[in-house]
Scaffold this motif. Structure first.
Motif, PDB file in Angstrom:
ATOM      1  N   GLN A 176      50.495  45.165  36.557  1.00 38.78           N
ATOM      2  CA  GLN A 176      49.287  45.455  35.780  1.00 38.78           C
ATOM      3  C   GLN A 176      49.614  46.360  34.589  1.00 38.78           C
ATOM      4  OE1 GLN A 176      46.341  44.135  36.065  1.00 38.78           O
ATOM      5  NE2 GLN A 176      45.874  43.640  38.188  1.00 38.78           N
ATOM      6  N   MET A 227      42.185  37.666  28.967  1.00 42.74           N
ATOM      7  CA  MET A 227      42.702  38.221  30.213  1.00 42.74           C
ATOM      8  C   MET A 227      42.234  37.380  31.387  1.00 42.74           C
ATOM      9  SD  MET A 227      41.933  42.276  29.599  1.00 42.74           S
ATOM     10  CE  MET A 227      42.333  43.040  28.015  1.00 42.74           C
ATOM     11  N   THR A 265      42.792  40.912  36.087  1.00 42.49           N
ATOM     12  CA  THR A 265      43.447  41.922  35.252  1.00 42.49           C
ATOM     13  C   THR A 265      42.727  43.264  35.351  1.00 42.49           C
ATOM     14  OG1 THR A 265      44.193  40.214  33.720  1.00 42.49           O
ATOM     15  CG2 THR A 265      44.169  42.471  32.899  1.00 42.49           C
ATOM     16  N   GLY A 305      47.070  39.884  34.464  1.00 38.93           N
ATOM     17  CA  GLY A 305      47.439  41.225  34.879  1.00 38.93           C
ATOM     18  C   GLY A 305      48.088  41.317  36.242  1.00 38.93           C
TER      19      GLY A 305
END
Length: 352
Positions: free
Chosen positions: A94, A122, A126, A171
């Motif tokens: 992340q 994203m 994430t 992420g």
């Protein structure tokens, strides 16, 4: 840089590409077809009980490299480490995603010429830390369902709508799509780390943007150590859990999650938060409603005036009864309150 392709697709070729761009490379575990450790590097080594990447961090320190990168078997993900002998040297995926967003948007801030609105894409899992960094540059943050094709497709769509989209991320695995690339690429994650040290004007601009005006005593124009840059990247309390449940339709589990949260958890949490909402991620769309087989990502998002949190749940489409839960919060206290409740919620609804 120290490279560990672990006997996979990156053996030899990734080192040559990095050297082409001026990076001195030390390569280990580079015999094709002979992995030295588990293929998924972001996990615990069952033999030692330590993180899989610790051996890479130690090798990076031993070789006196600036950073290390361990690829998964098809080399589309690159897990970054700093030189060190403890697990603190491992950069969580992340944080890698947030790091790549921060540096990509800083470069855009310095060199941008077009008047197009800025956007970042994203995946649904994430961290909110990545969202905060994106918004701090004035970028519109656009979410999609997990899957690099969804990130790439949405980036392309936004460009056709007139947006400037320099970066997209997944992420949970640190996967990053830069500019007009059509897939995530662990090699580009390694190049991003190398660029961070070779472009002091970009690093200095990021540190100023992040509110760190003195880059550790470095003179203007001097390279800023990668460790200093990584330390400046915001990170939320975040955990990813692999859960099992009896085989149930995804739609049933999500309907039960929503009922349990509204009836049982929200009365316990509304003293900490002002509102919540359920969000579904299907391909490149985000909606309060589910469609089709209802197998996309699901989140409950909680908001307070100065902070937020979410619980993300997504079932595997290939392994029956396997689910991924990710919990992320801006505030440590919120995280500690949510974690046991989220686990209990899933265990209860999965058993009916």
């Amino acid at each position: 840089a120290l490279l560990d392709p672990n006997g996979g697709a990156g053996c030899g070729i990734d080192a040559r590409v990095l050297e082409h761009f001026g990076v001195k490379v030390i390569e280990i575990n580079a015999e094709v077809g002979y992995p030295e450790h588990a293929i998924d590097t972001d996990g615990i080594d069952p033999a030692s009980g330590r993180h899989m990447l610790l051996r890479v961090a130690r090798a990076t320190a031993r070789e006196r490299a600036h950073f290390g990168v361990a690829f998964d078997y098809d080399a589309d993900r690159g897990n970054l480490v700093l030189p060190g002998h403890t697990e603190e040297a491992i950069i969580p995926p992340q944080k890698v995603a947030t790091f790549n967003i921060a540096l990509a948007l800083t470069r855009r801030m310095l060199r941008r010429k077009s008047g197009k609105p800025l956007a970042v894409v994203m995946s649904d899992s994430t961290s909110l830390a990545s969202e905060r960094v994106g918004r701090s540059f004035g970028a519109e943050v656009v979410y999609v369902e997990t899957g690099e094709i969804n990130v790439v497709t949405r980036m392309h769509q936004l460009r056709s709508e007139g947006y400037d989209v320099p970066v997209g991320v997944e992420g949970a695995n640190g996967g990053t799509i830069f500019e007009t690339s059509t897939c995530r690429d662990g090699l580009q994650a390694a190049l991003s780390a190398a660029l961070a040290e070779s472009e002091p004007e970009v690093s200095e601009a990021w540190l100023l943007h992040a509110g760190v005006p003195d880059p550790n005593g470095c003179e203007p124009g001097e390279p800023i150590p990668l460790s200093r840059l990584v330390a400046s990247i915001p990170a939320n309390p975040n955990v990813s859990l692999r859960l099992t449940a009896p085989p149930l339709p995804h739609a049933v589990v999500k309907k039960r999650l929503e009922a349990y949260f509204a009836d049982r958890l929200w009365p316990e949490l509304q003293g900490r938060f002002e509102s919540f909402r359920f969000v579904n991620f299907e391909g490149t769309t985000v909606s309060a409603e589910r469609t089709g087989e209802e197998t996309g990502g699901w989140r409950v998002e909680l908001r307070a005036p100065d902070r937020a949190a979410f619980v993300f749940v997504r079932g595997s489409r290939t392994e029956s009864g396997i689910w991924r839960m990710i919990l992320d919060a801006d505030d440590e206290g919120d995280f500690q309150e949510l974690l046991p409740r989220a686990r209990t919620m899933f265990d209860t609804v999965s058993l009916g």
